[in-house]
Design a protein around this motif. Structure first.
Motif: not given
Lengths: 110, 203
Positions: A39-40, B44-48, B54-57
């Motif tokens: 994810e990172e 979880d944080t990394a996924r969020e 991704r949304q921003e991009w």
């Protein structure tokens, strides 16, 4: 079975079970670690892509530019179509008149 | 033969070792569980975060794609406009040349006709003119001097025979008049030059 042997067996069993449990938790830890790294990495890649596209502030700029372009484009598109039709009509009419004009010029008294 | 004596002390020692070992194992287990819980939160944080990026991009990419499409359309529209400009200039030049040369030919033809005498001029729907002499020709009519006086015959109202109308290029359907009308229809140099100057340079 003698008591010491029984005790040793019990200890071995417990050790084996504890090792299994420990290994299972370690595996879970590794999987989670890999997921975090993935994810990172994805986040970093998105950050890079966003930077390539002009950064986060770029969105407003892009939207503004698109609006400006649309405003410029609309009248141009609106003008080109009818203008093309008009020129084609004039061209056709001129193509009809041209031979008559040439004939008239040729027939004039010298 | 050696016989193992399971003394009370040894039993206590073994029990103590087992307790210490068990405690250590449980402590390690707790540590691992804590690490896993922390890592889960981190995941979880990394996924969020990744999802947000991704949304921003996606948003920025969509805006960029839209702008690219608009620029492509703009390029095409400007190319089309330039093509029309060229076509209009060429057409204007050709029609102007043809109108000027036809005007000269018409003038010459009409000048040459002045003084011509027609012994009997038969007219559609009215009495013929005798010894009709042409003394004036303009874009719509011919004036004759004849035995009974003067006649000004209009091409517009079909008073003149068709051959006269064609020969002297008279009336609303005259070649020269039609060419002038075409010239009028052609617009003056396009005002669209004021539109995006930056793009035209690139073309």
């Amino acid at each position: 079975m003698k008591p010491p042997l029984c005790f040793c067996c019990l200890v071995l069993c417990l050790t084996s079970l504890s090792c299994d449990r420990h290994a299972e938790l370690k595996r879970e830890l590794a999987v989670l670690d890999a997921a975090v790294k993935k994810e990172e990495a994805a986040t970093q890649q998105y950050d890079k892509d966003i930077a390539t596209l002009g950064g986060r502030e770029g969105l407003t700029r892009l939207v503004e530019q698109a609006q400006i372009k649309e405003t410029q484009l609309r009248p141009l598109e609106f003008v080109n179509g009818p203008r093309e039709r008009k020129l084609s009509a004039i061209e056709t009419e001129f193509a009809k008149l041209k031979p008559a004009a040439e004939a008239f010029k040729a027939a004039q008294p010298k | 033969m050696f016989e193992f004596r399971f003394s009370s002390f040894l039993k206590a020692l073994l029990l103590l070792a087992c307790i210490i070992g068990g405690c250590d194992y449980l402590a390690k287990l707790d540590k691992l569980k804590t690490e896993i819980a922390e890592l889960k939160t981190q995941a979880d944080t990394a996924r969020e975060t990744a999802e947000l990026r991704r949304q921003e991009w996606t948003e920025i990419k969509a805006a960029k794609d839209k702008l690219d499409q608009l620029e492509a359309r703009m390029t095409e529209v400007i190319r089309q406009r330039d093509f029309l400009d060229t076509k209009e200039r060429k057409l204007t030049g050709e029609i102007k040349y043809m109108a000027d040369s036809t005007a000269a030919a018409v003038e010459n033809t009409r000048k040459f006709a002045i003084g011509t005498v027609i012994p009997e001029l038969r007219l559609p729907g009215r009495a013929a003119l005798y010894n009709a002499k042409i003394f004036k020709i303009n874009d719509d009519s011919i004036s004759f001097l004849h035995e009974e006086g003067v006649a000004n015959l209009q091409a517009r109202t079909d008073e003149l025979p068709v051959e006269f109308v064609q020969k002297y290029d008279l009336g609303p359907k005259s070649i020269h008049g039609s060419l002038l009308r075409l010239l009028d229809e052609l617009s003056p140099p396009v005002p669209s030059k004021s539109a995006p100057a930056g793009k035209t340079q690139g073309l």
